[in-house]
Design a protein around this motif. Structure first.
Motif, PDB file in Angstrom:
ATOM      1  N   UNK A  12       0.826  -1.215   0.000  1.00 40.57           N
ATOM      2  CA  UNK A  12       0.000   0.000   0.000  1.00 40.57           C
ATOM      3  C   UNK A  12       0.855   1.257   0.000  1.00 40.57           C
ATOM      4  N   UNK A  13       2.085   1.167   0.522  1.00 44.21           N
ATOM      5  CA  UNK A  13       2.966   2.324   0.529  1.00 44.21           C
ATOM      6  C   UNK A  13       3.486   2.644  -0.862  1.00 44.21           C
ATOM      7  N   UNK A  14       3.542   1.628  -1.742  1.00 48.20           N
ATOM      8  CA  UNK A  14       3.996   1.881  -3.114  1.00 48.20           C
ATOM      9  C   UNK A  14       2.931   2.593  -3.956  1.00 48.20           C
ATOM     10  N   UNK A  15       1.668   2.578  -3.488  1.00 47.58           N
ATOM     11  CA  UNK A  15       0.588   3.250  -4.206  1.00 47.58           C
ATOM     12  C   UNK A  15       0.290   4.641  -3.666  1.00 47.58           C
ATOM     13  N   UNK A  16       0.926   5.041  -2.599  1.00 46.78           N
ATOM     14  CA  UNK A  16       0.715   6.359  -2.002  1.00 46.78           C
ATOM     15  C   UNK A  16       1.827   7.283  -2.476  1.00 46.78           C
ATOM     16  N   UNK A  17       1.554   8.316  -3.277  1.00 47.74           N
ATOM     17  CA  UNK A  17       2.625   9.191  -3.786  1.00 47.74           C
ATOM     18  C   UNK A  17       3.308   9.992  -2.695  1.00 47.74           C
ATOM     19  N   UNK A  18       2.650  10.144  -1.515  1.00 43.79           N
ATOM     20  CA  UNK A  18       3.280  10.902  -0.440  1.00 43.79           C
ATOM     21  C   UNK A  18       4.380  10.101   0.240  1.00 43.79           C
ATOM     22  N   UNK A  19       4.330   8.760   0.116  1.00 41.52           N
ATOM     23  CA  UNK A  19       5.327   7.906   0.772  1.00 41.52           C
ATOM     24  C   UNK A  19       6.391   7.394  -0.185  1.00 41.52           C
ATOM     25  N   UNK A  20       6.213   7.621  -1.466  1.00 44.24           N
ATOM     26  CA  UNK A  20       7.181   7.124  -2.458  1.00 44.24           C
ATOM     27  C   UNK A  20       8.330   8.109  -2.543  1.00 44.24           C
ATOM     28  N   UNK A  21       9.526   7.600  -2.463  1.00 43.07           N
ATOM     29  CA  UNK A  21      10.717   8.432  -2.586  1.00 43.07           C
ATOM     30  C   UNK A  21      11.215   8.389  -4.029  1.00 43.07           C
ATOM     31  N   UNK A  22      11.592   9.545  -4.582  1.00 38.35           N
ATOM     32  CA  UNK A  22      12.067   9.543  -5.976  1.00 38.35           C
ATOM     33  C   UNK A  22      13.408   8.845  -6.107  1.00 38.35           C
ATOM     34  N   UNK A  23      13.555   8.095  -7.194  1.00 41.01           N
ATOM     35  CA  UNK A  23      14.819   7.420  -7.482  1.00 41.01           C
ATOM     36  C   UNK A  23      15.760   8.370  -8.184  1.00 41.01           C
ATOM     37  N   UNK A  24      17.040   8.103  -8.063  1.00 39.02           N
ATOM     38  CA  UNK A  24      18.046   8.969  -8.659  1.00 39.02           C
ATOM     39  C   UNK A  24      17.999   8.864 -10.182  1.00 39.02           C
ATOM     40  N   UNK A  25      17.847  10.015 -10.856  1.00 40.59           N
ATOM     41  CA  UNK A  25      17.819  10.054 -12.312  1.00 40.59           C
ATOM     42  C   UNK A  25      16.492   9.663 -12.919  1.00 40.59           C
ATOM     43  N   UNK A  26      15.448   9.535 -12.128  1.00 42.49           N
ATOM     44  CA  UNK A  26      14.128   9.163 -12.635  1.00 42.49           C
ATOM     45  C   UNK A  26      13.089  10.138 -12.088  1.00 42.49           C
ATOM     46  N   UNK A  27      11.975  10.197 -12.789  1.00 42.59           N
ATOM     47  CA  UNK A  27      10.887  11.032 -12.330  1.00 42.59           C
ATOM     48  C   UNK A  27      10.154  10.366 -11.185  1.00 42.59           C
ATOM     49  N   UNK A  28       9.459  11.158 -10.419  1.00 46.80           N
ATOM     50  CA  UNK A  28       8.723  10.636  -9.271  1.00 46.80           C
ATOM     51  C   UNK A  28       7.540   9.813  -9.760  1.00 46.80           C
ATOM     52  N   UNK A  29       7.368   8.649  -9.184  1.00 50.84           N
ATOM     53  CA  UNK A  29       6.272   7.761  -9.559  1.00 50.84           C
ATOM     54  C   UNK A  29       4.983   8.233  -8.907  1.00 50.84           C
ATOM     55  N   UNK A  30       3.859   8.086  -9.619  1.00 52.14           N
ATOM     56  CA  UNK A  30       2.547   8.443  -9.095  1.00 52.14           C
ATOM     57  C   UNK A  30       1.888   7.308  -8.332  1.00 52.14           C
ATOM     58  N   UNK A  31       2.498   6.162  -8.302  1.00 52.83           N
ATOM     59  CA  UNK A  31       1.932   5.047  -7.578  1.00 52.83           C
ATOM     60  C   UNK A  31       0.823   4.325  -8.309  1.00 52.83           C
TER      61      UNK A  31
END
Length: 240
Positions: A12-31
């Motif tokens: 469930x944390x992978x689907x919450x954009x507030x808890x997802x940390x951006x990876x280096x060199x990639x855009x932030x995932x929306x979950x």
């Protein structure tokens, strides 16, 4: 290189954009759960037109529209409002609810559709404004339009001069003599009544230099006062 996560990572944390940390060199995932890389987005167009050979051999025309136009019968809002008033409705909200819950349609006209049939126009008819005829190039090179403008201005000047001459010939300026000829002498008013002892009393002041100047001034005033208005003859000229 992915960012380290301390603690338990739930799905469930992978689907919450507030808890997802951006990876280096990639855009932030929306979950969002997206399909795999082999998935193709969109719909596949399915056409059976025969290709270029079919288009060259013959051309498919769309079927002509039907002459019978089915017109949807609209609501009779006048009748709905009338029935709402008969039912005792007063406010706009009540009338809106009444129209939503009741349905009264207009009676179909006996003459058919209200829309008139389109007029038949000839196939070779051209729409739009007609093209202006081309200007002759010889008149442009010869300054013909400038000459026409000069001729018009000269004609206007001649007409203006003729009008001025006619006005000057028929108009005679007024002079003092012509005004005196047209005037009508007024009747001398009766003298004011005076006491007998004051009738022979002379003036207290004499502003003239000599008796000759006094006589000339009174003579000129008397000759000109006949054509003027007023008791003393000092007003405007009395002209018919």
């Amino acid at each position: 290189m992915e960012a380290t996560q301390v603690g338990v990572v739930r799905d469930s944390m992978r689907a919450n954009p507030l808890l997802i940390r951006p990876a280096l060199g990639k855009t932030t995932s929306k979950g969002l759960s997206l399909p795999g890389p082999d998935f193709v987005y969109g719909s596949m167009p399915v056409t059976h037109d025969g290709g270029v050979a079919e288009a060259i051999s013959h051309w498919h025309l769309p079927s002509p529209p039907s002459t019978v136009c089915r017109r949807r019968v609209e609501k009779d809002f006048v009748a709905l409002n009338r029935e709402g008033v008969k039912s005792g409705l007063v406010t706009a909200k009540e009338h809106h609810q009444y129209r939503a819950t009741h349905d009264i349609r207009l009676a179909p006209s006996k003459g058919g559709s209200r829309m008139s049939a389109p007029s038949r126009l000839p196939l070779d008819m051209t729409f739009g404004v007609a093209t202006r005829p081309s200007t002759p190039i010889s008149e442009l090179l010869g300054h013909r339009y400038a000459q026409i403008w000069l001729e018009d201005q000269q004609a206007k000047d001649r007409n203006l001069l003729e009008r001025r001459k006619k006005r000057q010939l028929g108009h005679i300026p007024e002079t003092c003599t012509t005004l005196l000829r047209k005037c009508q002498p007024l009747e001398e008013p009766a003298a004011l009544w005076k006491l007998p002892r004051f009738q022979k009393v002379g003036p207290a002041l004499d502003t003239f230099r000599d008796p000759g100047a006094r006589k000339k001034a009174f003579h000129a005033h008397f000759s000109d006062s006949a054509a003027r208005r007023g008791l003393l003859g000092q007003g405007t000229y009395n002209v018919n």
